[in-house]
Motif scaffolding. Structure first.
Motif, PDB file in Angstrom:
ATOM      1  N   ALA A 186       0.818  -1.275   0.065  1.00 10.95           N
ATOM      2  CA  ALA A 186       0.091  -0.015  -0.043  1.00 10.95           C
ATOM      3  C   ALA A 186       0.877   1.197  -0.129  1.00 10.95           C
ATOM      4  N   PRO A 187       1.787   1.370   0.977  1.00 11.55           N
ATOM      5  CA  PRO A 187       2.451   2.537   0.952  1.00 11.55           C
ATOM      6  C   PRO A 187       3.281   3.020  -0.356  1.00 11.55           C
ATOM      7  N   TYR A 188       3.639   1.764  -1.045  1.00 10.15           N
ATOM      8  CA  TYR A 188       4.716   1.960  -2.268  1.00 10.15           C
ATOM      9  C   TYR A 188       3.622   2.452  -3.251  1.00 10.15           C
ATOM     10  N   SER A 189       2.578   1.719  -3.539  1.00 12.58           N
ATOM     11  CA  SER A 189       1.498   1.920  -4.584  1.00 12.58           C
ATOM     12  C   SER A 189       1.028   3.388  -4.466  1.00 12.58           C
ATOM     13  N   VAL A 190       0.678   3.839  -3.187  1.00 17.44           N
ATOM     14  CA  VAL A 190       0.111   5.181  -3.083  1.00 17.44           C
ATOM     15  C   VAL A 190       1.060   6.404  -3.415  1.00 17.44           C
ATOM     16  N   THR A 191       2.316   6.095  -2.830  1.00 20.47           N
ATOM     17  CA  THR A 191       3.255   7.131  -2.995  1.00 20.47           C
ATOM     18  C   THR A 191       3.879   7.107  -4.533  1.00 20.47           C
ATOM     19  N   LYS A 192       3.686   6.091  -5.172  1.00 19.02           N
ATOM     20  CA  LYS A 192       4.360   6.192  -6.639  1.00 19.02           C
ATOM     21  C   LYS A 192       3.140   6.649  -7.396  1.00 19.02           C
ATOM     22  N   HIS A 193       1.796   6.549  -7.003  1.00 16.24           N
ATOM     23  CA  HIS A 193       0.796   7.269  -7.712  1.00 16.24           C
ATOM     24  C   HIS A 193       1.052   8.580  -7.647  1.00 16.24           C
ATOM     25  N   ALA A 194       1.354   9.116  -6.383  1.00 18.67           N
ATOM     26  CA  ALA A 194       1.550  10.433  -6.136  1.00 18.67           C
ATOM     27  C   ALA A 194       2.652  10.987  -6.591  1.00 18.67           C
ATOM     28  N   ALA A 195       3.794  10.225  -6.882  1.00 17.61           N
ATOM     29  CA  ALA A 195       5.029  10.785  -7.659  1.00 17.61           C
ATOM     30  C   ALA A 195       4.822  10.994  -9.240  1.00 17.61           C
ATOM     31  N   VAL A 196       3.708  10.020  -9.926  1.00 16.77           N
ATOM     32  CA  VAL A 196       3.401  10.537 -11.206  1.00 16.77           C
ATOM     33  C   VAL A 196       2.739  11.766 -11.174  1.00 16.77           C
ATOM     34  N   ALA A 197       1.522  11.760 -10.133  1.00 19.51           N
ATOM     35  CA  ALA A 197       0.592  13.047 -10.207  1.00 19.51           C
ATOM     36  C   ALA A 197       1.627  14.438  -9.977  1.00 19.51           C
ATOM     37  N   PHE A 198       2.761  14.561  -9.294  1.00 22.90           N
ATOM     38  CA  PHE A 198       3.556  15.617  -9.207  1.00 22.90           C
ATOM     39  C   PHE A 198       4.277  15.888 -10.081  1.00 22.90           C
ATOM     40  N   ALA A 199       4.556  14.679 -11.144  1.00 22.90           N
ATOM     41  CA  ALA A 199       5.257  15.110 -12.433  1.00 22.90           C
ATOM     42  C   ALA A 199       4.459  15.598 -13.138  1.00 22.90           C
ATOM     43  N   GLU A 200       3.238  14.920 -13.379  1.00 23.85           N
ATOM     44  CA  GLU A 200       2.144  15.731 -14.191  1.00 23.85           C
ATOM     45  C   GLU A 200       2.117  17.118 -13.972  1.00 23.85           C
ATOM     46  N   TRP A 201       1.954  17.528 -12.684  1.00 24.72           N
ATOM     47  CA  TRP A 201       1.370  18.643 -12.210  1.00 24.72           C
ATOM     48  C   TRP A 201       2.880  19.790 -12.773  1.00 24.72           C
ATOM     49  N   LEU A 202       4.020  19.161 -12.191  1.00 26.09           N
ATOM     50  CA  LEU A 202       5.180  19.852 -12.682  1.00 26.09           C
ATOM     51  C   LEU A 202       5.193  20.174 -14.204  1.00 26.09           C
ATOM     52  N   SER A 203       4.732  19.114 -15.044  1.00 25.53           N
ATOM     53  CA  SER A 203       4.944  19.625 -16.463  1.00 25.53           C
ATOM     54  C   SER A 203       3.830  20.515 -16.984  1.00 25.53           C
ATOM     55  N   ILE A 204       2.577  20.186 -16.474  1.00 24.69           N
ATOM     56  CA  ILE A 204       1.515  21.275 -16.869  1.00 24.69           C
ATOM     57  C   ILE A 204       1.942  22.613 -16.319  1.00 24.69           C
ATOM     58  N   THR A 205       2.561  22.669 -15.204  1.00 28.00           N
ATOM     59  CA  THR A 205       2.646  24.087 -14.649  1.00 28.00           C
ATOM     60  C   THR A 205       3.970  24.881 -15.103  1.00 28.00           C
ATOM     61  N   TYR A 206       5.047  24.071 -15.646  1.00 25.15           N
ATOM     62  CA  TYR A 206       6.229  24.756 -16.026  1.00 25.15           C
ATOM     63  C   TYR A 206       6.660  24.497 -17.499  1.00 25.15           C
ATOM     64  N   ALA A 207       5.890  23.463 -18.185  1.00 30.30           N
ATOM     65  CA  ALA A 207       6.428  23.080 -19.448  1.00 30.30           C
ATOM     66  C   ALA A 207       6.783  24.504 -20.460  1.00 30.30           C
ATOM     67  N   ASP A 208       5.965  25.206 -20.375  1.00 32.12           N
ATOM     68  CA  ASP A 208       5.713  26.532 -21.200  1.00 32.12           C
ATOM     69  C   ASP A 208       6.768  27.461 -20.701  1.00 32.12           C
ATOM     70  N   GLN A 209       7.591  27.243 -19.413  1.00 32.43           N
ATOM     71  CA  GLN A 209       8.476  28.022 -19.296  1.00 32.43           C
ATOM     72  C   GLN A 209      10.054  27.655 -19.283  1.00 32.43           C
ATOM     73  N   GLY A 210      10.038  26.397 -20.092  1.00 34.54           N
ATOM     74  CA  GLY A 210      11.100  25.832 -20.468  1.00 34.54           C
ATOM     75  C   GLY A 210      11.568  24.493 -19.565  1.00 34.54           C
ATOM     76  N   VAL A 211      10.720  23.904 -18.620  1.00 26.39           N
ATOM     77  CA  VAL A 211      11.102  22.906 -17.737  1.00 26.39           C
ATOM     78  C   VAL A 211      10.343  21.634 -18.405  1.00 26.39           C
ATOM     79  N   THR A 212      11.183  20.511 -18.588  1.00 22.79           N
ATOM     80  CA  THR A 212      10.478  19.536 -19.539  1.00 22.79           C
ATOM     81  C   THR A 212      10.627  18.240 -18.308  1.00 22.79           C
ATOM     82  N   VAL A 213       9.558  17.546 -18.130  1.00 29.88           N
ATOM     83  CA  VAL A 213       9.422  16.595 -17.126  1.00 29.88           C
ATOM     84  C   VAL A 213       8.976  15.361 -17.703  1.00 29.88           C
ATOM     85  N   HIS A 214       9.719  14.038 -17.193  1.00 29.35           N
ATOM     86  CA  HIS A 214       9.296  12.818 -17.726  1.00 29.35           C
ATOM     87  C   HIS A 214       9.087  12.117 -16.228  1.00 29.35           C
ATOM     88  N   ALA A 215       8.427  10.911 -16.545  1.00 33.81           N
ATOM     89  CA  ALA A 215       8.164  10.111 -15.402  1.00 33.81           C
ATOM     90  C   ALA A 215       8.322   8.634 -16.017  1.00 33.81           C
TER      91      ALA A 215
END
Length: 257
Positions: free
Chosen positions: A147-176
């Motif tokens: 459970a802790p691994y699954s939940v936190t890895k879902h959160a890691a993907v979600a954070f990467a998505e948020w980071l990409s959405i928020t900063y891609a237009d400012q030159g930050v490229t994100v991958h997961a």
């Protein structure tokens, strides 16, 4: 992506996927700074790739900021940051609060704290940056029995998505990066689910690095070293109830009724 002379940081680089990412970056001509909790392991990895080592716990605010500072001091900046450090402590409802807190710190907050220290520097200088999160197929699907691994890895993907959405237009490229079974110490210690994680063949850490380089060249957000994961992910979204039924079947197969 021009790797020759690029300034690359890899966390959790003492072994496994992190070591493979550091080795590939160095082979491509990058300047590499490797991080690991253990000073000797970090030093050995750095020596192997002709890079610089930084020992510290990047899951803490001080450790994350210290690593970013060290990279700017030794490399003059950061072009690519591989946020690779991770932990799997297992457990379900029996997992302790301490295990949940540690999983959250390493698998999620390490990325948040590093991005908090690094992204503003990229924005201030106007230089493009690339932030690569090592998540897991468990972050797109779920890993039974953990459970802790699954939940936190879902959160890691979600954070990467948020980071990409928020900063891609400012030159930050994100991958997961979202692999299934990889021949690492984590897989060897995964207990009853080891066979399940190896169902589509356990690959080598170098294969994950190959997949990462290919996806970075293509500009893909999701890096899937096991291509089958894309199909599982699509099936989960298309018919979640059916997917849950299949996962319950796997749960019974591995752990019993």
């Amino acid at each position: 992506m021009q790797w020759q002379g690029a300034r690359v940081v890899v966390t959790g680089a003492g072994r496994g996927i992190g070591r493979a990412l550091a080795e590939r970056a160095a082979a491509e001509g990058a300047q590499v700074l490797v991080n690991d909790l253990d000073p000797q392991t970090a030093a050995d990895a750095a020596a192997a790739v002709g890079g610089t080592s930084y020992a510290g716990d990047v899951s803490t605010t001080q450790g994350a900021a210290g690593l970013v500072d060290a990279a700017f001091e030794h490399l003059g900046g950061i072009d690519v940051f591989f946020a690779n450090a991770g932990v799997d402590l297992g457990g379900g409802l029996d997992a302790s609060d301490e295990d949940w807190a540690r999983s959250l710190d390493v698998n999620v907050m390490a990325h948040v704290r590093t991005a908090r220290a690094l992204v503003p520097r990229w924005l201030e200088t106007g230089a493009p940056g690339r932030f690569v999160v090592t998540a897991s197929a468990a972050g797109l699907l779920t890993m039974i029995g953990a459970a802790p691994y699954s939940v936190t890895k879902h959160a890691a993907v979600a954070f990467a998505e948020w980071l990409s959405i928020t900063y891609a237009d400012q030159g930050v490229t994100v991958h997961a990066i979202c692999p299934q079974g990889v021949n690492t110490a984590m897989l060897q210690g995964s207990g009853p689910v080891q066979g399940l994680l190896s169902h589509d063949a356990a690959i080598e850490p170098a294969d994950v690095a190959d997949a990462a380089w290919a996806a970075i060249e293509e500009g893909s957000f999701l890096i899937l070293p096991h291509p089958e994961v894309a199909g599982y992910y699509a099936a989960r979204a298309a018919d979640t109830d059916r997917w849950l039924g299949g996962m319950r079947k796997l749960q019974r197969k591995v752990f019993g009724a």
